[in-house]
Scaffold this motif. Structure first.
Motif, mmCIF file in Angstrom:
data_model
loop_
_atom_site.group_PDB
_atom_site.id
_atom_site.type_symbol
_atom_site.label_atom_id
_atom_site.label_comp_id
_atom_site.label_asym_id
_atom_site.label_seq_id
_atom_site.Cartn_x
_atom_site.Cartn_y
_atom_site.Cartn_z
ATOM 1 N N ALA A 165 0.836 -1.203 0.000
ATOM 2 C CA ALA A 165 0.000 0.000 0.000
ATOM 3 C C ALA A 165 0.868 1.250 0.000
ATOM 4 C CB ALA A 165 -0.926 -0.006 1.209
ATOM 5 N N GLY A 166 0.469 2.227 -0.807
ATOM 6 C CA GLY A 166 1.179 3.484 -0.877
ATOM 7 C C GLY A 166 2.385 3.483 -1.784
ATOM 8 N N HIS A 167 2.649 2.366 -2.460
ATOM 9 C CA HIS A 167 3.813 2.268 -3.343
ATOM 10 C C HIS A 167 3.418 2.450 -4.802
ATOM 11 C CE1 HIS A 167 6.955 0.134 -0.631
ATOM 12 N NE2 HIS A 167 6.188 0.924 0.078
ATOM 13 N N PHE A 168 4.422 2.810 -5.603
ATOM 14 C CA PHE A 168 4.286 2.861 -7.058
ATOM 15 C C PHE A 168 4.823 1.545 -7.593
ATOM 16 C CE2 PHE A 168 5.355 3.692 -11.412
ATOM 17 C CZ PHE A 168 4.494 4.684 -11.854
ATOM 18 N N GLY A 169 3.935 0.734 -8.153
ATOM 19 C CA GLY A 169 4.333 -0.537 -8.739
ATOM 20 C C GLY A 169 4.321 -0.431 -10.250
ATOM 21 N N ALA A 170 5.373 -0.936 -10.882
ATOM 22 C CA ALA A 170 5.479 -0.917 -12.335
ATOM 23 C C ALA A 170 5.449 -2.349 -12.847
ATOM 24 C CB ALA A 170 6.763 -0.224 -12.767
ATOM 25 N N LEU A 171 4.512 -2.641 -13.725
ATOM 26 C CA LEU A 171 4.422 -3.951 -14.379
ATOM 27 C C LEU A 171 4.990 -3.797 -15.779
ATOM 28 C CD1 LEU A 171 3.400 -6.900 -14.281
ATOM 29 C CD2 LEU A 171 1.242 -6.058 -15.217
ATOM 30 N N LEU A 172 6.165 -4.349 -15.992
ATOM 31 C CA LEU A 172 6.911 -4.167 -17.228
ATOM 32 C C LEU A 172 6.896 -5.458 -18.035
ATOM 33 C CD1 LEU A 172 8.928 -2.386 -18.899
ATOM 34 C CD2 LEU A 172 10.751 -3.362 -17.484
ATOM 35 N N GLY A 173 6.618 -5.331 -19.305
ATOM 36 C CA GLY A 173 6.637 -6.509 -20.165
ATOM 37 C C GLY A 173 6.470 -6.115 -21.607
ATOM 38 N N PRO A 174 6.964 -6.930 -22.528
ATOM 39 C CA PRO A 174 6.782 -6.625 -23.949
ATOM 40 C C PRO A 174 5.314 -6.726 -24.336
ATOM 41 C CG PRO A 174 7.685 -8.828 -23.672
ATOM 42 C CD PRO A 174 7.690 -8.202 -22.318
ATOM 43 N N ASN A 175 4.975 -6.185 -25.481
ATOM 44 C CA ASN A 175 3.611 -6.307 -25.976
ATOM 45 C C ASN A 175 3.243 -7.782 -26.103
ATOM 46 O OD1 ASN A 175 3.120 -3.525 -26.224
ATOM 47 N ND2 ASN A 175 4.135 -3.453 -28.209
ATOM 48 N N GLY A 176 2.041 -8.132 -25.633
ATOM 49 C CA GLY A 176 1.594 -9.519 -25.695
ATOM 50 C C GLY A 176 2.005 -10.366 -24.512
ATOM 51 N N ALA A 177 2.640 -9.742 -23.511
ATOM 52 C CA ALA A 177 3.102 -10.518 -22.352
ATOM 53 C C ALA A 177 1.966 -10.938 -21.431
ATOM 54 C CB ALA A 177 4.132 -9.711 -21.565
ATOM 55 N N ASP A 220 12.012 3.619 -19.937
ATOM 56 C CA ASP A 220 12.250 4.957 -19.404
ATOM 57 C C ASP A 220 11.124 5.434 -18.492
ATOM 58 O OD1 ASP A 220 10.314 5.467 -21.291
ATOM 59 O OD2 ASP A 220 11.431 7.016 -22.366
ATOM 60 N N GLU A 221 10.090 4.624 -18.326
ATOM 61 C CA GLU A 221 9.018 4.969 -17.387
ATOM 62 C C GLU A 221 9.231 4.327 -16.011
ATOM 63 O OE1 GLU A 221 5.551 5.646 -20.770
ATOM 64 O OE2 GLU A 221 5.333 3.999 -19.336
ATOM 65 N N ILE A 222 10.364 3.669 -15.830
ATOM 66 C CA ILE A 222 10.686 2.992 -14.575
ATOM 67 C C ILE A 222 11.712 3.812 -13.800
ATOM 68 C CG2 ILE A 222 11.465 0.832 -13.526
ATOM 69 C CD1 ILE A 222 8.963 0.554 -15.287
ATOM 70 N N GLU A 223 11.535 3.915 -12.476
ATOM 71 C CA GLU A 223 12.501 4.576 -11.611
ATOM 72 C C GLU A 223 13.059 3.584 -10.592
ATOM 73 O OE1 GLU A 223 11.028 8.172 -9.893
ATOM 74 O OE2 GLU A 223 10.753 9.141 -11.860
ATOM 75 N N PRO A 224 14.269 3.843 -10.060
ATOM 76 C CA PRO A 224 14.942 2.867 -9.198
ATOM 77 C C PRO A 224 14.138 2.395 -7.989
ATOM 78 C CG PRO A 224 16.494 4.567 -9.871
ATOM 79 C CD PRO A 224 15.138 5.006 -10.353
ATOM 80 N N ALA A 225 13.311 3.264 -7.404
ATOM 81 C CA ALA A 225 12.578 2.896 -6.191
ATOM 82 C C ALA A 225 11.278 2.151 -6.469
ATOM 83 C CB ALA A 225 12.277 4.143 -5.362
ATOM 84 N N ASP A 226 10.930 1.973 -7.747
ATOM 85 C CA ASP A 226 9.666 1.311 -8.083
ATOM 86 C C ASP A 226 9.666 -0.151 -7.647
ATOM 87 O OD1 ASP A 226 8.900 3.650 -9.283
ATOM 88 O OD2 ASP A 226 9.149 2.938 -11.338
ATOM 89 N N ASP A 227 8.496 -0.623 -7.236
ATOM 90 C CA ASP A 227 8.284 -2.062 -7.063
ATOM 91 C C ASP A 227 8.068 -2.630 -8.465
ATOM 92 O OD1 ASP A 227 8.451 -1.742 -4.341
ATOM 93 O OD2 ASP A 227 6.293 -1.732 -4.022
ATOM 94 N N LEU A 228 9.056 -3.339 -8.978
ATOM 95 C CA LEU A 228 9.047 -3.749 -10.374
ATOM 96 C C LEU A 228 8.658 -5.208 -10.534
ATOM 97 C CD1 LEU A 228 9.644 -3.101 -13.348
ATOM 98 C CD2 LEU A 228 12.048 -3.669 -12.907
ATOM 99 N N LEU A 229 7.727 -5.443 -11.448
ATOM 100 C CA LEU A 229 7.302 -6.788 -11.837
ATOM 101 C C LEU A 229 7.562 -6.933 -13.327
ATOM 102 C CD1 LEU A 229 3.844 -6.399 -10.121
ATOM 103 C CD2 LEU A 229 5.643 -7.878 -9.229
ATOM 104 N N ILE A 230 8.235 -7.998 -13.724
ATOM 105 C CA ILE A 230 8.518 -8.219 -15.141
ATOM 106 C C ILE A 230 7.755 -9.449 -15.608
ATOM 107 C CG2 ILE A 230 10.287 -8.695 -16.873
ATOM 108 C CD1 ILE A 230 12.271 -7.158 -15.219
#
Length: 237
Positions: free
Chosen positions: A28-40, A196-206
């Motif tokens: 809660a309260g975090h910025f999460g980024a879901l990163l993946g190629p098109n069709g993922a 380039d839409e990802i920042e170091p502190a993001d909770d990243l999911l690939i």
């Protein structure tokens, strides 16, 4: 507390597996980024989160409310900006927001107050009477964010929200959503295929080929995120 908990989530379009055993949590309260190629499978996940598609296997909890057992309570916590715009171009900004507020059952008084609040927050107060078709792409996205926040959700989902915007508008929109997350305590899940839409502190999911292939803070992937992403999404990965 987890804003979002995905547990054993699988989904198939007939014989084609779109998601395969996804499991992750967003704090809660975090910025999460879901990163993946098109069709993922990113848009399929958003469709399941918003119940555009029914769950086939697994469960999703939004602030502790199961989409299977408590769908109304779970959906009440969500605001959504879809990849394809759903604004009525021939209505004004104010009319688009008022219509959405009515769908959520807000009284006229509450709707006016919240529309004023969100337009000010999105720096759109002076454009409230303009037809949406007169706005540029970045401002239209801000209207959609204002609309998504009218019912005061705790989790904002954005599915490729920067699609079709020029680079400066993309960056401005990304910064704007991050400010909302930081200043308002909003939880955010931002899906993208752009590094380039990802920042170091993001909770990243690939995500790649229907599976979650990595997760952690973006900084955990090293200085060269592009190289890590290329390795994790390579055909042989």
């Amino acid at each position: 507390m987890s804003a979002l908990a995905v547990q054993g989530l699988s989904f198939a379009y007939g014989p084609r597996q779109a998601l395969d055993g996804l499991a992750f949590e967003l704090t809660a309260g975090h910025f999460g980024a879901l990163l993946g190629p098109n069709g993922a499978g990113k848009s399929t996940l958003i469709a399941l989160l918003t119940r555009l598609y029914d769950l086939q296997q697994g469960d999703i909890q939004v602030f502790g409310h199961s989409l299977r057992r408590e769908p109304r309570q779970a959906l009440r916590q969500l605001g959504v900006v879809f990849q394809q715009s759903t604004l009525d171009l021939d209505l004004s900004v104010q009319q688009n927001l008022a219509y959405h507020a009515a769908l959520h059952g807000l009284s006229s008084r509450d709707a006016r107050a919240r529309i004023d609040q969100e337009l000010e927050r999105q720096a759109l107060s002076e454009r409230r009477h303009d037809k949406v078709r007169t706005l540029n792409g970045g401002h239209r996205r801000r209207v959609e964010i204002a609309r998504a926040l009218l019912h005061q959700p705790r989790l904002l989902l954005l599915d490729e929200a920067s699609a079709g915007l020029d680079p400066s508008s993309r960056q401005a929109l990304n910064r704007h959503v991050r400010h909302l997350c930081r200043d308002q305590g909003l939880s955010v899940l931002w899906t993208t295929h752009l590094l380039d839409e990802i920042e170091p502190a993001d909770d990243l999911l690939i995500l790649n080929h229907s599976r979650l292939v990595a997760q952690g803070q973006a900084r955990d992937f090293g200085d060269d995120l592009a190289a890590s992403f290329a390795r994790l999404t390579a055909p042989c990965a």
